[in-house]
Design a protein around this motif. Structure first.
Motif, PDB file in Angstrom:
ATOM      1  N   ARG A 154       0.823  -1.204   0.000  1.00 14.32           N
ATOM      2  CA  ARG A 154       0.000   0.000   0.000  1.00 14.32           C
ATOM      3  C   ARG A 154       0.856   1.252   0.000  1.00 14.32           C
ATOM      4  O   ARG A 154       0.482   2.273  -0.586  1.00 14.32           O
ATOM      5  N   LEU A 155       2.017   1.184   0.657  1.00 15.80           N
ATOM      6  CA  LEU A 155       2.927   2.328   0.672  1.00 15.80           C
ATOM      7  C   LEU A 155       3.363   2.680  -0.746  1.00 15.80           C
ATOM      8  O   LEU A 155       3.332   3.848  -1.147  1.00 15.80           O
ATOM      9  N   VAL A 156       3.738   1.674  -1.517  1.00 13.67           N
ATOM     10  CA  VAL A 156       4.162   1.891  -2.897  1.00 13.67           C
ATOM     11  C   VAL A 156       2.981   2.313  -3.764  1.00 13.67           C
ATOM     12  O   VAL A 156       3.087   3.238  -4.588  1.00 13.67           O
ATOM     13  N   ASP A 157       1.848   1.660  -3.587  1.00 11.89           N
ATOM     14  CA  ASP A 157       0.670   1.977  -4.402  1.00 11.89           C
ATOM     15  C   ASP A 157       0.199   3.413  -4.166  1.00 11.89           C
ATOM     16  O   ASP A 157      -0.228   4.099  -5.106  1.00 11.89           O
ATOM     17  N   THR A 158       0.264   3.863  -2.916  1.00  7.55           N
ATOM     18  CA  THR A 158      -0.155   5.233  -2.599  1.00  7.55           C
ATOM     19  C   THR A 158       0.776   6.238  -3.255  1.00  7.55           C
ATOM     20  O   THR A 158       0.338   7.276  -3.766  1.00  7.55           O
ATOM     21  N   LEU A 159       2.069   5.934  -3.259  1.00 10.47           N
ATOM     22  CA  LEU A 159       3.021   6.832  -3.923  1.00 10.47           C
ATOM     23  C   LEU A 159       2.752   6.882  -5.422  1.00 10.47           C
ATOM     24  O   LEU A 159       2.746   7.957  -6.028  1.00 10.47           O
ATOM     25  N   ALA A 160       2.506   5.729  -6.035  1.00 11.26           N
ATOM     26  CA  ALA A 160       2.203   5.706  -7.461  1.00 11.26           C
ATOM     27  C   ALA A 160       0.908   6.463  -7.758  1.00 11.26           C
ATOM     28  O   ALA A 160       0.807   7.166  -8.773  1.00 11.26           O
ATOM     29  N   ALA A 161      -0.088   6.327  -6.869  1.00 17.40           N
ATOM     30  CA  ALA A 161      -1.345   7.064  -7.048  1.00 17.40           C
ATOM     31  C   ALA A 161      -1.111   8.563  -6.998  1.00 17.40           C
ATOM     32  O   ALA A 161      -1.684   9.325  -7.796  1.00 17.40           O
ATOM     33  N   LEU A 162      -0.267   9.006  -6.079  1.00 23.44           N
ATOM     34  CA  LEU A 162       0.073  10.427  -5.995  1.00 23.44           C
ATOM     35  C   LEU A 162       0.713  10.895  -7.296  1.00 23.44           C
ATOM     36  O   LEU A 162       0.365  11.956  -7.837  1.00 23.44           O
ATOM     37  N   HIS A 163       1.615  10.101  -7.821  1.00 24.32           N
ATOM     38  CA  HIS A 163       2.347  10.508  -9.017  1.00 24.32           C
ATOM     39  C   HIS A 163       1.507  10.413 -10.287  1.00 24.32           C
ATOM     40  O   HIS A 163       1.908  10.940 -11.328  1.00 24.32           O
ATOM     41  N   ARG A 164       0.364   9.736 -10.210  1.00 24.99           N
ATOM     42  CA  ARG A 164      -0.555   9.716 -11.362  1.00 24.99           C
ATOM     43  C   ARG A 164      -1.444  10.951 -11.415  1.00 24.99           C
ATOM     44  O   ARG A 164      -2.091  11.216 -12.430  1.00 24.99           O
ATOM     45  N   VAL A 165      -1.515  11.708 -10.338  1.00 25.92           N
ATOM     46  CA  VAL A 165      -2.363  12.903 -10.315  1.00 25.92           C
ATOM     47  C   VAL A 165      -1.770  13.962 -11.244  1.00 25.92           C
ATOM     48  O   VAL A 165      -0.573  14.279 -11.174  1.00 25.92           O
ATOM     49  N   ASP A 166      -2.614  14.493 -12.113  1.00 26.04           N
ATOM     50  CA  ASP A 166      -2.202  15.592 -12.994  1.00 26.04           C
ATOM     51  C   ASP A 166      -2.280  16.885 -12.189  1.00 26.04           C
ATOM     52  O   ASP A 166      -3.366  17.289 -11.766  1.00 26.04           O
ATOM     53  N   PRO A 167      -1.156  17.555 -11.936  1.00 27.83           N
ATOM     54  CA  PRO A 167      -1.188  18.761 -11.105  1.00 27.83           C
ATOM     55  C   PRO A 167      -2.186  19.809 -11.592  1.00 27.83           C
ATOM     56  O   PRO A 167      -2.884  20.435 -10.787  1.00 27.83           O
ATOM     57  N   ALA A 168      -2.267  19.991 -12.908  1.00 31.38           N
ATOM     58  CA  ALA A 168      -3.161  21.019 -13.446  1.00 31.38           C
ATOM     59  C   ALA A 168      -4.618  20.698 -13.165  1.00 31.38           C
ATOM     60  O   ALA A 168      -5.434  21.600 -12.933  1.00 31.38           O
ATOM     61  N   GLU A 169      -4.967  19.418 -13.166  1.00 28.94           N
ATOM     62  CA  GLU A 169      -6.362  19.031 -12.960  1.00 28.94           C
ATOM     63  C   GLU A 169      -6.847  19.271 -11.539  1.00 28.94           C
ATOM     64  O   GLU A 169      -8.058  19.314 -11.307  1.00 28.94           O
ATOM     65  N   VAL A 170      -5.940  19.406 -10.578  1.00 27.68           N
ATOM     66  CA  VAL A 170      -6.348  19.660  -9.191  1.00 27.68           C
ATOM     67  C   VAL A 170      -5.967  21.075  -8.754  1.00 27.68           C
ATOM     68  O   VAL A 170      -5.898  21.367  -7.550  1.00 27.68           O
ATOM     69  N   GLY A 171      -5.715  21.948  -9.723  1.00 24.89           N
ATOM     70  CA  GLY A 171      -5.448  23.348  -9.414  1.00 24.89           C
ATOM     71  C   GLY A 171      -4.028  23.649  -8.994  1.00 24.89           C
ATOM     72  O   GLY A 171      -3.768  24.707  -8.404  1.00 24.89           O
ATOM     73  N   LEU A 172      -3.093  22.749  -9.310  1.00 29.94           N
ATOM     74  CA  LEU A 172      -1.709  22.942  -8.902  1.00 29.94           C
ATOM     75  C   LEU A 172      -0.784  23.213 -10.091  1.00 29.94           C
ATOM     76  O   LEU A 172       0.426  23.030  -9.999  1.00 29.94           O
ATOM     77  N   GLY A 173      -1.366  23.642 -11.195  1.00 36.39           N
ATOM     78  CA  GLY A 173      -0.569  23.876 -12.383  1.00 36.39           C
ATOM     79  C   GLY A 173       0.515  24.921 -12.187  1.00 36.39           C
ATOM     80  O   GLY A 173       1.571  24.867 -12.829  1.00 36.39           O
ATOM     81  N   ASP A 174       0.282  25.900 -11.301  1.00 40.27           N
ATOM     82  CA  ASP A 174       1.253  26.969 -11.047  1.00 40.27           C
ATOM     83  C   ASP A 174       1.952  26.790  -9.700  1.00 40.27           C
ATOM     84  O   ASP A 174       2.586  27.723  -9.196  1.00 40.27           O
ATOM     85  N   PHE A 175       1.841  25.595  -9.118  1.00 40.06           N
ATOM     86  CA  PHE A 175       2.382  25.368  -7.771  1.00 40.06           C
ATOM     87  C   PHE A 175       3.906  25.287  -7.775  1.00 40.06           C
ATOM     88  O   PHE A 175       4.555  25.607  -6.783  1.00 40.06           O
ATOM     89  N   GLY A 176       4.479  24.852  -8.863  1.00 39.13           N
ATOM     90  CA  GLY A 176       5.937  24.721  -8.955  1.00 39.13           C
ATOM     91  C   GLY A 176       6.406  25.025 -10.355  1.00 39.13           C
ATOM     92  O   GLY A 176       5.621  25.370 -11.249  1.00 39.13           O
ATOM     93  N   ARG A 177       7.700  24.893 -10.574  1.00 44.52           N
ATOM     94  CA  ARG A 177       8.288  25.119 -11.889  1.00 44.52           C
ATOM     95  C   ARG A 177       8.975  23.824 -12.328  1.00 44.52           C
ATOM     96  O   ARG A 177      10.148  23.591 -12.025  1.00 44.52           O
ATOM     97  N   PRO A 178       8.263  22.972 -13.049  1.00 44.48           N
ATOM     98  CA  PRO A 178       8.836  21.678 -13.404  1.00 44.48           C
ATOM     99  C   PRO A 178       9.991  21.745 -14.388  1.00 44.48           C
ATOM    100  O   PRO A 178      10.843  20.862 -14.405  1.00 44.48           O
ATOM    101  N   GLU A 179      10.058  22.804 -15.200  1.00 41.63           N
ATOM    102  CA  GLU A 179      11.158  22.917 -16.155  1.00 41.63           C
ATOM    103  C   GLU A 179      12.466  23.129 -15.398  1.00 41.63           C
ATOM    104  O   GLU A 179      12.592  24.035 -14.583  1.00 41.63           O
ATOM    105  N   GLY A 180      13.445  22.278 -15.684  1.00 43.26           N
ATOM    106  CA  GLY A 180      14.728  22.401 -15.003  1.00 43.26           C
ATOM    107  C   GLY A 180      14.671  22.056 -13.529  1.00 43.26           C
ATOM    108  O   GLY A 180      15.527  22.484 -12.749  1.00 43.26           O
ATOM    109  N   PHE A 181      13.680  21.250 -13.145  1.00 45.28           N
ATOM    110  CA  PHE A 181      13.437  20.947 -11.725  1.00 45.28           C
ATOM    111  C   PHE A 181      14.658  20.334 -11.045  1.00 45.28           C
ATOM    112  O   PHE A 181      15.088  20.787  -9.985  1.00 45.28           O
ATOM    113  N   LEU A 182      15.224  19.286 -11.655  1.00 44.80           N
ATOM    114  CA  LEU A 182      16.318  18.585 -10.989  1.00 44.80           C
ATOM    115  C   LEU A 182      17.548  19.475 -10.842  1.00 44.80           C
ATOM    116  O   LEU A 182      18.212  19.460  -9.797  1.00 44.80           O
ATOM    117  N   ALA A 183      17.867  20.239 -11.862  1.00 45.45           N
ATOM    118  CA  ALA A 183      19.018  21.134 -11.772  1.00 45.45           C
ATOM    119  C   ALA A 183      18.820  22.158 -10.655  1.00 45.45           C
ATOM    120  O   ALA A 183      19.753  22.457  -9.885  1.00 45.45           O
TER     121      ALA A 183
END
Length: 341
Positions: free
Chosen positions: A137-166
């Protein structure tokens, strides 16, 4: 206890809190009482009660804070946005932006019943079958979180994904600099290698920032009831969550870190964790060594911040004195992880 502030509660004045609480959260059946929930080395978490009902209040630690850390608005916004999704989060009641009230921003949320398993011994009491189910369930919950489209839940402007890792690699180097109390040559070396090897941008996803089993409340049916501690959440490359969780498991297996749940009989092995996550998410894990190394770097930065606050007398509670000893091994583990595929 009446809300008179007669008990020593660092960062919480019940007499000042009560009028705001009644106006913004709702009526209470009696005077507010509170207790500091032990175990946190970051934000302060209090359990509030009026004798009949319970709530949770979260606020930053007292004293000087590192830049961008302990963001109450970030936690509140993220959990509010995830409420209609399959990711389990507590109900959010209200956030206070008036820093004069308690000395910092804070918010109040639902008190969810569940257990944040931190030790293998706690899981061993449940048996291997239940432990395996909880780790699945720990792994499944993490995968479920990562399947959420940020824009669809109003988080499209919450972060800056371009160049995120750098930016993340640069950010945690800055956190080390801001928390400087000693020279760390391995930190400089690991930072340089990470900066040279940053992967290309992945599809934007929600990043929890500190995902592990003791940040998830599990109920008696072994289901995840609530994912907590979103202070480092953002939008970016979600593989950083998976890698950091694996780093926690590796540290625990080596006899260090804050949790050793991966040692419990029945808990998924790292290979099983990665296979299950990959099947649920469809993500390519071929460059996972970078993510593991970055997870070590980030965790070392978090611990160095804790060490900085301890050295400067800004911590509340026990267990801080030896925290800084983990930074060196974490940096070494990061250097080793870069050799993995």
């Amino acid at each position: 206890m009446a809300a008179t502030g007669s008990r020593e509660l660092p960062g919480l004045d019940l007499a000042r809190l009560t009028p705001w609480f009644i106006e913004n959260v709702g009526p209470i059946d009696g005077a507010l009482d509170a207790e500091l929930i032990a175990g946190g080395k970051s934000n302060l978490t209090y359990r509030l009660t009026d004798g009949e009902n319970r709530w949770i209040l979260r606020r930053p630690p007292v004293g000087k804070l590192l830049a961008t850390a302990h963001d109450m608005g970030r936690e509140y916004t993220m959990m509010s946005a995830l409420a209609p999704t399959e990711v389990p989060v507590p109900r959010m009641y209200a956030i206070c932006d008036d820093t004069d009230l308690l000395g910092a921003r804070f918010y109040v949320m639902e008190a969810v019943d569940g257990t944040p398993y931190r030790k293998a011994a706690e899981l061993a009491e449940l048996g291997s079958s239940r432990t395996r189910a909880i780790s699945e369930r720990l792994v499944d919950t993490l995968a479920a979180l990562h399947r959420v489209d940020p824009a669809e839940v109003g988080l499209g402007d919450f972060g800056r994904p371009e160049g995120f890792l750098a930016r993340q690699v640069a950010r945690w180097r800055k956190q080390f600099d801001a928390a400087h109390t000693r020279d760390l040559p391995d930190m400089q070396r690991l930072h340089g290698l990470l900066a040279e090897r940053v992967p290309a941008d992945a599809a934007p996803g929600i990043v929890h920032g500190d995902y592990r089993l003791d940040n998830v409340l599990v109920d008696d049916a072994d289901q995840a009831r609530a994912v907590l501690d979103w202070e480092l959440s953002t939008i970016g490359d979600s593989l950083t969550d998976l890698a950091l969780m694996c780093v926690y498991h590796r540290l625990g297996a080596a006899g260090g870190g804050v949790t050793d749940v991966s040692l419990a009989p029945g808990f998924l092995t790292e290979d099983e964790v990665l296979a299950r996550y990959s099947a649920e998410s469809g993500r390519d894990l071929s460059d996972f060594g970078f993510y593991l190394a970055f997870g070590c770097f980030k965790l070392a930065g978090i611990v160095e911040g804790i060490h900085y606050r301890y050295v400067n007398g800004q911590t509340v509670g026990e267990g801080f004195a030896d925290a800084g000893q983990a930074v060196g091994p974490l940096l070494n583990a990061g250097l080793d992880a870069l050799k993995e595929s």
